[in-house]
Design a protein around this motif. Sequence first.
Motif, short mmCIF file in Angstrom:
data_model
loop_
_atom_site.label_atom_id
_atom_site.label_comp_id
_atom_site.label_asym_id
_atom_site.label_seq_id
_atom_site.Cartn_x
_atom_site.Cartn_y
_atom_site.Cartn_z
N GLU A 57 -137.62 -25.50 36.28
CA GLU A 57 -137.04 -24.82 37.53
C GLU A 57 -137.69 -25.38 38.62
O GLU A 57 -136.85 -25.71 39.79
N ARG A 58 -139.02 -25.52 38.81
CA ARG A 58 -139.79 -25.87 39.84
C ARG A 58 -139.70 -27.47 40.07
O ARG A 58 -139.65 -27.90 41.33
N TYR A 59 -139.50 -28.29 38.98
CA TYR A 59 -139.79 -29.65 39.14
C TYR A 59 -138.53 -30.22 38.33
O TYR A 59 -138.56 -30.58 37.11
N PRO A 60 -137.23 -30.30 39.03
CA PRO A 60 -136.03 -30.58 38.29
C PRO A 60 -136.17 -32.01 37.64
O PRO A 60 -136.95 -32.92 38.41
N GLY A 61 -135.67 -32.41 36.59
CA GLY A 61 -135.84 -33.71 35.99
C GLY A 61 -137.07 -33.74 35.38
O GLY A 61 -137.33 -34.95 34.66
N SER A 62 -137.91 -32.78 35.06
CA SER A 62 -139.11 -32.93 34.27
C SER A 62 -138.97 -32.59 32.94
O SER A 62 -139.68 -32.59 32.14
N GLN A 63 -137.79 -32.05 32.35
CA GLN A 63 -137.48 -32.04 31.08
C GLN A 63 -137.55 -33.02 30.14
O GLN A 63 -137.09 -33.95 30.49
N GLY A 64 -138.24 -32.69 28.97
CA GLY A 64 -138.23 -34.00 28.32
C GLY A 64 -139.30 -35.18 28.54
O GLY A 64 -139.80 -35.98 27.76
N VAL A 65 -140.24 -35.13 29.50
CA VAL A 65 -141.30 -35.84 30.02
C VAL A 65 -142.48 -35.53 29.27
O VAL A 65 -142.70 -34.07 29.08
#
Length: 108
Positions: A57-65
């Motif tokens: 939520e705070r860092y969009p695009g961090s999913q899966g990293v």
Amino acid sequence: MLSALDTVDLVVTTPTGEKKLVLVVEEGEWERDDRLFLLQEKLNAYAIFALDGEMYERYPGSQGVPVTIIIEAAQIPADLEFFVRRVTPVLAKDHLALEAKQAPERSA
């Protein structure tokens, strides 16, 4: 800071997109009798932050990293090294890496 259990001290994004969650152990905190308990509680909070969606939520695009939790301390005592060796495989089951490193010296 060990005693701030509900706070992620620092989040760093590497050039490759990896997230580094930095847990800062302030000078003198490792002298506390309850240091390992506090460290365990703080690591639990970091794992929840990384795994339960708040980080995304705070860092969009961090999913899966890849996510690494770094314990940064002025000194790396033997009981911290032992703790990290014991906890690393547990966190790895949830695809979290753990490392301890000595903090750079701060100039006055």
